[in-house]
Design an enzyme around this catalytic site. Sequence first.
Site, PDB file in Angstrom:
ATOM      1  N   THR A 125       1.814  29.856  74.298  1.00 10.34           N
ATOM      2  CA  THR A 125       0.926  31.015  74.334  1.00 10.34           C
ATOM      3  C   THR A 125      -0.368  30.794  73.564  1.00 10.34           C
ATOM      4  O   THR A 125      -0.357  30.328  72.418  1.00 10.34           O
ATOM      5  CB  THR A 125       1.642  32.251  73.776  1.00 10.34           C
ATOM      6  OG1 THR A 125       2.840  32.478  74.539  1.00 10.34           O
ATOM      7  CG2 THR A 125       0.752  33.481  73.855  1.00 10.34           C
ATOM      8  N   LYS A 150      -3.283  35.137  76.825  1.00  8.85           N
ATOM      9  CA  LYS A 150      -3.289  36.568  76.540  1.00  8.85           C
ATOM     10  C   LYS A 150      -4.695  37.141  76.765  1.00  8.85           C
ATOM     11  O   LYS A 150      -5.674  36.659  76.178  1.00  8.85           O
ATOM     12  CB  LYS A 150      -2.851  36.825  75.101  1.00  8.85           C
ATOM     13  CG  LYS A 150      -1.395  36.475  74.824  1.00  8.85           C
ATOM     14  CD  LYS A 150      -0.448  37.415  75.533  1.00  8.85           C
ATOM     15  CE  LYS A 150       0.997  37.194  75.115  1.00  8.85           C
ATOM     16  NZ  LYS A 150       1.925  38.144  75.756  1.00  8.85           N
ATOM     17  N   GLU A 203       0.380  38.605  84.747  1.00  8.90           N
ATOM     18  CA  GLU A 203       1.494  39.396  84.237  1.00  8.90           C
ATOM     19  C   GLU A 203       1.003  40.734  83.709  1.00  8.90           C
ATOM     20  O   GLU A 203       0.036  40.799  82.945  1.00  8.90           O
ATOM     21  CB  GLU A 203       2.194  38.608  83.125  1.00  8.90           C
ATOM     22  CG  GLU A 203       3.452  39.249  82.600  1.00  8.90           C
ATOM     23  CD  GLU A 203       4.109  38.397  81.529  1.00  8.90           C
ATOM     24  OE1 GLU A 203       4.982  38.922  80.816  1.00  8.90           O
ATOM     25  OE2 GLU A 203       3.741  37.204  81.392  1.00  8.90           O
ATOM     26  N   LYS A 248      13.506  39.683  79.769  1.00  9.48           N
ATOM     27  CA  LYS A 248      13.589  39.475  78.321  1.00  9.48           C
ATOM     28  C   LYS A 248      14.854  40.159  77.809  1.00  9.48           C
ATOM     29  O   LYS A 248      15.091  41.337  78.087  1.00  9.48           O
ATOM     30  CB  LYS A 248      12.370  40.077  77.608  1.00  9.48           C
ATOM     31  CG  LYS A 248      11.056  39.360  77.890  1.00  9.48           C
ATOM     32  CD  LYS A 248       9.902  40.029  77.148  1.00  9.48           C
ATOM     33  CE  LYS A 248       8.592  39.292  77.364  1.00  9.48           C
ATOM     34  NZ  LYS A 248       7.446  40.002  76.727  1.00  9.48           N
TER      35      LYS A 248
END
Length: 329
Positions: A125, A150, A203, A248
């Site tokens: 990430t 992100k 996403e 998740k």
Amino acid sequence: MRRRLLVTVERWPLAAAFTISRGSKTEAVVVRCRIEEDGAAGQGECVPYPRYNETPDGVASLIETMRDAVESGLNRDELQSRLPAGAARNALDCALWDLEAKQTGTPVWKLAGLPQPAAVETAFTISLATPDAMAEATRAAASRPVLKIKLGGGDGLDGERLEAVRQAAPEARLLIDANEGWRGDVLAQHMRQAAAIGASVVEQPLPASDDIMLANLSRPLPVCADESVHGADSIAALAGRYDFLNLKLDKTGGLTEGLRFLREARAHGFGVMVGCMVGTSLSMAPALLLAQEAEFVDLDGPLLLSRDREPGLRYEGSRVFPATPALWG
């Protein structure tokens, strides 16, 4: 010997600040469960998530409400109806799986009827920051084949961020994650920009409450649900709005529901990403069993910490290997 339940809140410093559209943090705060019985012990970890009104103390207290039931022999099936989906149930469920594995000498993958797990390739990430800072962070990670980027800054710079990241890592597979940070008036533009740089998926571009807008969107690349999907029962309603679902365990409430989620996602024709909150290797280990079948894997939590649990998972670059019994399973 009667079962004994231990619940602890732990703080793990991050190697650098972790920033998404909703804010930043410098440590991972996790809740760990340990269940001891007849000389064996099973453990599980969860990461309480403020997005779902969870706090470490609140999750620990919720687990404590189950003490009598757990110490009296509560099993995984009973747990599903005793606690709602979420972090608390995840920690308890995974601890119960681990306990059974330790007591029987049978690994969890066999207990669950899964194939023997192998190493998988995880995304790494890149936190939300200025375009220049994200480019610098991307260059430092450019040798990694899959990067999760992100976005959702709300400052009009996401297009520049996309360009900066792609220039810094021209060969990487890019997964774009807005964490509900885009709005309808910029959605189509940002989707086109993500497609133009060759991203693989976007996403959770919109707030979960705005999912309906995705049903009529001409999408130039696939869209993955994260905040919009929780347990298996939430999957059917997302048909026509998303192409992939982020599984998740802190959302499903453990491996037991995660297995059902995976079956339900496939039955409805969805692709799957197996993701994580930022936690230690103990959080990642159960998810690795489900990651064997996923199109996208995002289990880099320990790579973002300044130190991990010992023993932890073995990472070689972006490849993460299944847990040893000393950790979990």
